[in-house]
Design an enzyme around this catalytic site. Sequence first.
Site, PDB file in Angstrom:
ATOM      1  N   CYS A  77      42.298  36.250  31.516  1.00 42.43           N
ATOM      2  CA  CYS A  77      42.183  35.860  30.111  1.00 42.43           C
ATOM      3  C   CYS A  77      43.550  35.455  29.549  1.00 42.43           C
ATOM      4  O   CYS A  77      44.134  34.483  30.003  1.00 42.43           O
ATOM      5  CB  CYS A  77      41.497  36.966  29.302  1.00 42.43           C
ATOM      6  SG  CYS A  77      40.971  36.412  27.664  1.00 42.43           S
ATOM      7  N   HIS A 175      36.432  37.210  32.220  1.00 48.99           N
ATOM      8  CA  HIS A 175      36.762  38.603  32.547  1.00 48.99           C
ATOM      9  C   HIS A 175      35.928  39.051  33.741  1.00 48.99           C
ATOM     10  O   HIS A 175      34.786  39.468  33.554  1.00 48.99           O
ATOM     11  CB  HIS A 175      36.450  39.506  31.347  1.00 48.99           C
ATOM     12  CG  HIS A 175      37.428  39.368  30.231  1.00 48.99           C
ATOM     13  ND1 HIS A 175      38.603  40.084  30.185  1.00 48.99           N
ATOM     14  CD2 HIS A 175      37.424  38.586  29.132  1.00 48.99           C
ATOM     15  CE1 HIS A 175      39.276  39.748  29.097  1.00 48.99           C
ATOM     16  NE2 HIS A 175      38.577  38.830  28.434  1.00 48.99           N
ATOM     17  N   GLU A 177      36.125  41.754  35.309  1.00 51.18           N
ATOM     18  CA  GLU A 177      35.848  43.192  35.168  1.00 51.18           C
ATOM     19  C   GLU A 177      34.709  43.463  34.185  1.00 51.18           C
ATOM     20  O   GLU A 177      34.209  44.583  34.114  1.00 51.18           O
ATOM     21  CB  GLU A 177      37.129  43.943  34.761  1.00 51.18           C
ATOM     22  CG  GLU A 177      37.522  43.845  33.309  1.00 51.18           C
ATOM     23  CD  GLU A 177      38.150  42.525  32.852  1.00 51.18           C
ATOM     24  OE1 GLU A 177      38.512  42.453  31.673  1.00 51.18           O
ATOM     25  OE2 GLU A 177      38.260  41.566  33.652  1.00 51.18           O
TER      26      GLU A 177
END
Length: 193
Positions: A77, A175, A177
């Site tokens: 990001c 993202h 994650e």
Amino acid sequence: MKIVIINYGAGNIQSIMFAIERLGYKAVLSSNSEEIKAADKVIFPGVGEASSAMKKLIESGLDTLIPTLKQPVLGICLGMQLMCKSSEEGNTKGLSIFDVEVVKFSNKVKVPQMGWNQIYNLKSPLFDGISEKEYMYLVHSFYAPLCNEAIATTNYELEYASALQKNNFYGTQFHPEKSGAIGEQILANFLKL
């Protein structure tokens, strides 16, 4: 394997740590240059505003360290955006790892782009086993235009680079994650590089 997440006070750190633990590894949070240099893999997260995040990097000397790293480095990001030449956000000079200038989406679309969107034109071992047009989770108002270093594309108002790669440096605008099983596969691929 020693995995270091760069700690400079601008990170979405907990969710990355948990995602790495789910893959069976442990990550260390550090701002120590020697520890970062000694890592097998480095993750450079980022959430927030570009100029204040860059200021934190400069204050800690990490702005000169990061571009010299030789191991695989993953910017996520804002981390990816700071690896670019510059950002319109706060008129920020970046680390110039990627030769691209980050710009703002126009006011024709809702910003930030927030939620799930597709990635395609995948061109890197980072995407081994990942199908074209998988959905990833994004939250951003600024983007990297398509360029030679683009390894994934997303369309929001226009096509832009949702992932970049140059040598040992990788960046994802999305993202991983926070992108479920597909995102975890991308993180696992990064840890295998």
